[in-house]
Structures are given as C-alpha cells and as structure tokens.
Design a protein around this motif. Structure first.
Motif, PDB file in Angstrom:
ATOM      1  N   GLY A 472      -8.528  20.369 -17.519  1.00  0.00           N
ATOM      2  CA  GLY A 472      -8.069  20.487 -16.136  1.00  0.00           C
ATOM      3  C   GLY A 472      -6.940  21.467 -15.913  1.00  0.00           C
ATOM      4  O   GLY A 472      -6.351  21.496 -14.826  1.00  0.00           O
ATOM      5  N   LEU A 473      -6.603  22.281 -16.913  1.00  0.00           N
ATOM      6  CA  LEU A 473      -5.542  23.279 -16.727  1.00  0.00           C
ATOM      7  C   LEU A 473      -5.984  24.327 -15.720  1.00  0.00           C
ATOM      8  O   LEU A 473      -7.134  24.751 -15.700  1.00  0.00           O
ATOM      9  CB  LEU A 473      -5.214  23.966 -18.051  1.00  0.00           C
ATOM     10  CG  LEU A 473      -4.619  23.100 -19.172  1.00  0.00           C
ATOM     11  CD1 LEU A 473      -4.442  23.947 -20.422  1.00  0.00           C
ATOM     12  CD2 LEU A 473      -3.308  22.484 -18.740  1.00  0.00           C
ATOM     13  N   THR A 474      -5.060  24.758 -14.875  1.00  0.00           N
ATOM     14  CA  THR A 474      -5.351  25.862 -13.970  1.00  0.00           C
ATOM     15  C   THR A 474      -5.290  27.176 -14.733  1.00  0.00           C
ATOM     16  O   THR A 474      -4.804  27.242 -15.878  1.00  0.00           O
ATOM     17  CB  THR A 474      -4.330  25.922 -12.823  1.00  0.00           C
ATOM     18  OG1 THR A 474      -3.049  26.258 -13.360  1.00  0.00           O
ATOM     19  CG2 THR A 474      -4.250  24.589 -12.090  1.00  0.00           C
ATOM     20  N   GLU A 479      -2.409  30.713 -18.713  1.00  0.00           N
ATOM     21  CA  GLU A 479      -1.616  31.902 -19.043  1.00  0.00           C
ATOM     22  C   GLU A 479      -0.269  31.517 -19.640  1.00  0.00           C
ATOM     23  O   GLU A 479       0.194  32.120 -20.625  1.00  0.00           O
ATOM     24  CB  GLU A 479      -1.426  32.744 -17.776  1.00  0.00           C
ATOM     25  CG  GLU A 479      -2.700  33.392 -17.265  1.00  0.00           C
ATOM     26  CD  GLU A 479      -2.527  34.042 -15.906  1.00  0.00           C
ATOM     27  OE1 GLU A 479      -3.434  34.785 -15.491  1.00  0.00           O
ATOM     28  OE2 GLU A 479      -1.490  33.800 -15.247  1.00  0.00           O
ATOM     29  N   VAL A 480       0.374  30.503 -19.060  1.00  0.00           N
ATOM     30  CA  VAL A 480       1.655  30.033 -19.592  1.00  0.00           C
ATOM     31  C   VAL A 480       1.471  29.486 -21.001  1.00  0.00           C
ATOM     32  O   VAL A 480       2.241  29.796 -21.926  1.00  0.00           O
ATOM     33  CB  VAL A 480       2.258  28.962 -18.662  1.00  0.00           C
ATOM     34  CG1 VAL A 480       3.489  28.310 -19.311  1.00  0.00           C
ATOM     35  CG2 VAL A 480       2.651  29.573 -17.320  1.00  0.00           C
ATOM     36  N   LEU A 481       0.434  28.682 -21.189  1.00  0.00           N
ATOM     37  CA  LEU A 481       0.165  28.095 -22.496  1.00  0.00           C
ATOM     38  C   LEU A 481      -0.089  29.177 -23.545  1.00  0.00           C
ATOM     39  O   LEU A 481       0.373  29.081 -24.695  1.00  0.00           O
ATOM     40  CB  LEU A 481      -1.030  27.150 -22.396  1.00  0.00           C
ATOM     41  CG  LEU A 481      -1.464  26.438 -23.686  1.00  0.00           C
ATOM     42  CD1 LEU A 481      -0.320  25.625 -24.277  1.00  0.00           C
ATOM     43  CD2 LEU A 481      -2.684  25.565 -23.413  1.00  0.00           C
ATOM     44  N   ALA A 482      -0.841  30.208 -23.162  1.00  0.00           N
ATOM     45  CA  ALA A 482      -1.126  31.297 -24.094  1.00  0.00           C
ATOM     46  C   ALA A 482       0.153  31.990 -24.542  1.00  0.00           C
ATOM     47  O   ALA A 482       0.310  32.373 -25.709  1.00  0.00           O
ATOM     48  CB  ALA A 482      -2.079  32.305 -23.444  1.00  0.00           C
ATOM     49  N   THR A 509       5.705  21.254 -17.886  1.00  0.00           N
ATOM     50  CA  THR A 509       5.636  19.805 -17.696  1.00  0.00           C
ATOM     51  C   THR A 509       4.205  19.365 -17.390  1.00  0.00           C
ATOM     52  O   THR A 509       3.692  18.389 -17.966  1.00  0.00           O
ATOM     53  CB  THR A 509       6.575  19.374 -16.558  1.00  0.00           C
ATOM     54  OG1 THR A 509       7.920  19.708 -16.898  1.00  0.00           O
ATOM     55  CG2 THR A 509       6.474  17.870 -16.312  1.00  0.00           C
ATOM     56  N   ASN A 510       3.551  20.099 -16.495  1.00  0.00           N
ATOM     57  CA  ASN A 510       2.163  19.777 -16.136  1.00  0.00           C
ATOM     58  C   ASN A 510       1.233  19.957 -17.328  1.00  0.00           C
ATOM     59  O   ASN A 510       0.326  19.146 -17.563  1.00  0.00           O
ATOM     60  CB  ASN A 510       1.699  20.657 -14.977  1.00  0.00           C
ATOM     61  CG  ASN A 510       2.413  20.338 -13.678  1.00  0.00           C
ATOM     62  OD1 ASN A 510       2.917  19.223 -13.496  1.00  0.00           O
ATOM     63  ND2 ASN A 510       2.460  21.310 -12.767  1.00  0.00           N
ATOM     64  N   ILE A 511       1.449  21.032 -18.092  1.00  0.00           N
ATOM     65  CA  ILE A 511       0.597  21.319 -19.244  1.00  0.00           C
ATOM     66  C   ILE A 511       0.717  20.212 -20.292  1.00  0.00           C
ATOM     67  O   ILE A 511      -0.287  19.691 -20.790  1.00  0.00           O
ATOM     68  CB  ILE A 511       0.965  22.688 -19.854  1.00  0.00           C
ATOM     69  CG1 ILE A 511       0.573  23.826 -18.894  1.00  0.00           C
ATOM     70  CG2 ILE A 511       0.275  22.876 -21.206  1.00  0.00           C
ATOM     71  CD1 ILE A 511       1.197  25.167 -19.272  1.00  0.00           C
ATOM     72  N   VAL A 517       0.576  16.386 -25.180  1.00  0.00           N
ATOM     73  CA  VAL A 517       1.485  16.798 -26.258  1.00  0.00           C
ATOM     74  C   VAL A 517       2.916  16.603 -25.791  1.00  0.00           C
ATOM     75  O   VAL A 517       3.189  16.427 -24.589  1.00  0.00           O
ATOM     76  CB  VAL A 517       1.248  18.265 -26.675  1.00  0.00           C
ATOM     77  CG1 VAL A 517      -0.184  18.478 -27.135  1.00  0.00           C
ATOM     78  CG2 VAL A 517       1.591  19.221 -25.523  1.00  0.00           C
ATOM     79  N   ILE A 518       3.865  16.658 -26.751  1.00  0.00           N
ATOM     80  CA  ILE A 518       5.275  16.448 -26.398  1.00  0.00           C
ATOM     81  C   ILE A 518       6.185  17.570 -26.873  1.00  0.00           C
ATOM     82  O   ILE A 518       7.395  17.505 -26.692  1.00  0.00           O
ATOM     83  CB  ILE A 518       5.779  15.100 -26.973  1.00  0.00           C
ATOM     84  CG1 ILE A 518       5.649  15.083 -28.500  1.00  0.00           C
ATOM     85  CG2 ILE A 518       5.047  13.932 -26.337  1.00  0.00           C
ATOM     86  CD1 ILE A 518       6.275  13.855 -29.153  1.00  0.00           C
ATOM     87  N   SER A 519       5.578  18.631 -27.474  1.00  0.00           N
ATOM     88  CA  SER A 519       6.424  19.726 -27.961  1.00  0.00           C
ATOM     89  C   SER A 519       5.707  21.060 -27.811  1.00  0.00           C
ATOM     90  O   SER A 519       4.477  21.119 -27.667  1.00  0.00           O
ATOM     91  CB  SER A 519       6.768  19.530 -29.437  1.00  0.00           C
ATOM     92  OG  SER A 519       5.613  19.730 -30.245  1.00  0.00           O
TER      93      SER A 519
END
Length: 536
Positions: A472-474, A479-482, A509-511, A517-519
C-alpha cells in the motif's frame, strides 16, 4: 504577349503540373488585373500548399467574389467552403461559420451536384462523429457515396467511403470498418484523386488508426503518407500532420529525443494556422517529459490544454509521479466522467486509472477500470488496445495476490508490447512480472526481469518507476524508501525530492507503519528485498 502575360501563362502551366512553388512565384510576378477567377483560385491554392495561409485567405476571398461576379455559384461555394475549413483549423470559429454559411447559401438554389456532397460530408459526418453520433454519420456517409457514384466524382466517393469506415469503427464494427478504410485509399494510391483530397484521406486514415490504437496499421499508413509527400514539391500542412503522427509513434517506440524534437517543431511552426496540430504536438512533448521525470512536463500539458487538447490521462499520471496518489485518483475519475460514453476516448484513461488506483490503494477501482478496458479491447480488437488490456489485467491480478494467474497474463502483455516496439511499456510490464516471480518464490527469474527492465529505463533515460505500491505504499513513499535504502539522511532525501524535512519524517512514519518495521536498517532491507531502488 508582354512579359507579364507570359508570366501568367507560366503560372498557369506550373499550377496545372502541381508545381506550387513555381506557380506562386509566377503568379506573384503577374499583373493582378489580368487574373481570372480561376487564376485567383489557383493562386490561393498554391499559396496554401507552400504554407502561406494569410495570403491564401486573402486571395481565396477575392476568388470567391470573382466566381460570384462571373455567375459561377458552385465554384464560389467550394471556395467559400475551403476558406471556412481553413479558418476552423486556425481556431477562428466565427470566420469559419461565416464562410461555411456563405457556401451553404450559394448552393441553396442550385441543382444537386458534387459541391452539395462535400458540404454534407463535412457538416453531417464530421459533426456527428465529433458529437459521438456514429449512426447519423454513417447515414450521411452512405448518402455521400450515392452522390459520388451519381456524379462520377472519385474524390467525393473516396471521402464518403472513408467516412463510412470511420463511422463503423467508432460504433464498434471494426471488422467491417477497417477494410473500407483501406479500400477508400485505392483511388489515392492509383493517383485518381486530386492532391488536396488525397492528403485529407491519408490524414484521416492515420488518425483513425491512432484513435483505435491499431499500431501496425498506423505505422504502415504513416510510411505510405510520407512516401506520397515525398512526391510533392510542397505540402507544408500535410507534412506537419504527418510529423505529429510520426512523433506519436516515436513516443511509443521509446525514440524520445526524436519524438520531443519533432513535436516541438510542429508546435512552433503550426501554432498560428493549425492549432489542432500544435495541441497534439504539445501533448507528445508533455508525455516525453513526464516519462523522463522532466519538471517541465506540467507546462507542456498546460500548453496542450490551452489549445483544446484534453491533457488527460497524462496530467493525472504526472500527479502520481509527483507522489499525489489521492489527487491523481480524483483527476482520473473526473477525466472518465468528462469522456462520457465513448469507449475509445475512455480506453487510455482506463489504462491510466488502473495504475493510479493501484498506487492509491484502491484495488476495486483498478479492477473496474481493467474490466472496462478489456471489454473495449474485445470490441475493437486492435493490437494497442489488446496490449493495454492485457497489461492492466495482469497488474490487477498481481495486486490481488493472485501471482499464479498474473504471471501468464503479464508474460503475454510483455510479448504484445515487444511486438509493437513499445520498449518502455514492455519494461514496465517486466517490473510487474518480476513481482509475480518473486511472489512465487522464483528470485532468479525476478532478478532477470528487473535487469531487463532497468536496462531499458537506463537506455531511455526514463524516470524509474518504483514497484507498484508494495504493502500500500504510495509512489512518493516508495521514492523515500528507495533513498533510505541508498543510505540518505532525512535532509538529503528532502533536498533530492525538493520537499521539507518535516514531510520526509511524516513519510517515514507512514512507511514504517505500512511495512511493519521499526528502524531505517529494517526499512532498507525491505526495500532491497523488493527491488525498491533509487532511480537517480
């Protein structure tokens, strides 16, 4: 005979042999006092072929007056009709209505003849097709064919036959319409039809193929149009429209430099006299820029829109690229409402709606759009529509965690895109294919598909799409996660994406919540496992 009289004779001879540049030169050197109505009409026509539209309109108006003065209302009507069409192409609707109205008044008291047929086809076929009334257009087209046969007018007959083909295609009777579309061009290929009508027939044929996404037929007729244009000494406006169609094909094939450059030239050269050409050219420019992640894409969509070209679905897809999934979903829903009931107008919007709905976490909307697209592809059965529908169906199955069903569908979609030379669309499908393989535990095949896709993206200079919304990631969250996986700090992510540090923190926070995950280390591992990598 004096020199000026001899010059007029040379002008007439040049025009008769369709050497329009030479005719313009000699007409320009002749004394206007010696011009007949036929000379004025020929001079105006030659000016149109070399692209001097202002002079064409001025001389055409004089020719219309001269034909009326010589009591030749049929010729005056055809001249007025030509002027009306020219003004309409320039977006000058008031002048267009005035000249078309004059043409109608001139023929009102005449016995029926070819001029009546040409006026009827333009007003009743084009008007009804534009308004989504193919049945009424079909009736007018068949009446036009009867008139073409009755008066032995090959041009009128071919135009009416093509009009029937376009009406049948628009109403969903593609198997009946496409052979007629080709048959209407027989007279053109045999050289039996005057060059202006030949150009109109070529352009309508290619445009009809583009409308139904019959890519193979569009390629062939574009090539034939270019071959025909190469035989003419000048054909500025037909060359412009052909350039637009060539840019559309180059966009599909991933020849983006050529597509953008050619479209920009059309947009500049024809903005005053063929606003429809310029509008479509700007849309091609916008699409290239969107696919490359060029921030100027939004301005190009605005340019297309300002000239009357619907900027959808490109504008909605751009919002997804910018991370606004909710806004894109709203935008594409509005676009579908605006498209009405016309399945061909709705088809590319439905294809975009699938991607947008999946990115926005709305699988039900994606499934509905894919279902509609599949129905349209079944009705029209063209190569482009079938590829779009197949890719959409595979994407929905994958999003529904039905990887075993999605895999063969996506493989078929990939094959279809490759057959059409659509490198970018094939690569995007490869990304989804990789997700399907990964869901089935086949990491080797998944890696091979990703490598294949990324090689294409690198070659094209494409904006690298992240995998389609894992968990469900936008798109923006991907892009932020990458960038997290790339080791960037919040400040570096903010600078790269041109957003604030606070926005980055909110995205993280949303990701973390969505992927459990927590880190940052766990988030980076998640990204690497799923192929979410930085595009730049």
């Amino acid at each position: 005979m004096d020199d000026r009289g001899n010059t007029l004779t040379l002008a007439r001879r040049a025009y008769a042999t369709r050497d329009w540049p030479t005719a313009v030169t000699h007409f320009g050197a002749a004394h206007p006092a010696h011009f007949t109505a036929d000379d004025l009409a020929a001079y105006a026509d030659a000016l149109w072929w070399v692209g001097r539209i202002e002079d064409k309109l001025r001389l055409g108006a004089a020719a219309c007056d001269a034909f009326e003065a010589e009591a030749r209302p049929a010729e005056a009507a055809m001249t007025a009709f030509s002027l009306g069409v020219c003004h309409l192409a320039r977006g000058e609707e008031e002048q267009a209505r005035g000249w078309l109205g004059r043409a109608g008044r001139l023929v009102a008291g005449l016995p029926e003849g070819p001029v009546h047929g040409h006026l009827m086809l333009f007003t009743e076929v084009e008007g009804n097709l534009l308004a989504g009334r193919p049945a009424a257009a079909l009736d007018a087209a068949r009446r036009g064919q009867e008139m073409g046969h009755r008066y032995g007018d090959a041009g009128l007959l071919a135009l009416a036959l093509q009009s029937e083909a376009r009406a049948l295609i628009q109403s969903g009777h593609v198997a009946d319409g496409l052979p007629l579309l080709d048959a209407a061009m027989v007279g053109v290929q045999n050289g039996r039809i005057d060059p202006f009508l030949s150009g109109v027939l070529y352009c309508h044929t290619v445009a009809a193929c583009h409308r139904i996404a019959d890519v193979r037929r569009m390629v062939r007729w574009t090539e034939l149009t270019e071959q025909w244009l190469a035989t003419l000494p000048a054909a500025v406006f037909f060359e412009g429209l052909c350039a637009v169609h060539r840019a559309q094909l180059r966009l599909l094939r991933g020849e983006w430099d050529e597509a953008e450059g050619g479209a920009l030239r059309v947009a500049e050269d024809f903005d005053r006299h063929r606003v429809d050409y310029a509008a479509e050219a700007w849309y091609v420019v916008a699409e290239v820029r969107r696919l490359r992640g060029d921030p100027r894409a939004a301005d190009a969509y605005n340019e297309a829109h300002a000239r009357g070209r619907d900027p959808q679905p490109g504008r909605a897809l751009l919002r997804i690229q910018q991370g606004d999934a909710a806004g894109a979903a709203t935008s594409v829903r509005s676009a579908l409402i605006a498209a009405g009931d016309d399945p061909l107008r709705r088809a590319p919007i439905c294809a975009a709606a699938v991607d947008i709905a999946l990115s926005a976490g709305r699988p039900e909307e994606a499934a509905a759009a894919a279902s509609e697209l599949a129905a349209t592809a079944t009705t029209y059965a063209t190569s482009g529509l079938e590829a779009m529908a197949c890719a959409a169906r595979g994407a929905v199955l994958l999003a529904e965690s039905r990887a075993d069903e999605a895999l063969p569908v996506l493989r078929d979609a990939c094959r279809r895109w490759h057959d059409l030379g659509a490198a970018y669309d094939a690569a995007r499908t490869c990304v989804r294919l990789a997700d399907a393989y990964r869901a089935l535990g086949d990491e080797v095949s998944a890696a091979a598909e990703l490598d294949r896709a990324h090689a294409v993206f690198d070659r094209l200079g494409a904006f690298r799409p992240a995998p389609d919304s894992p968990d469900g990631l936008t798109r923006r969250e991907c892009e932020v996660l990458a960038l997290v996986a790339d080791g960037r700090s919040n400040r570096e992510i903010a600078e790269t994406l041109v957003i604030s540090d606070r926005t980055v923190a909110r995205h993280l926070t949303n990701i973390f919540h969505k992927i459990g995950v927590i880190s940052r280390t766990q988030a980076a591992r998640y990204a690497l496992d799923r192929g979410v990598t930085a595009s730049r």
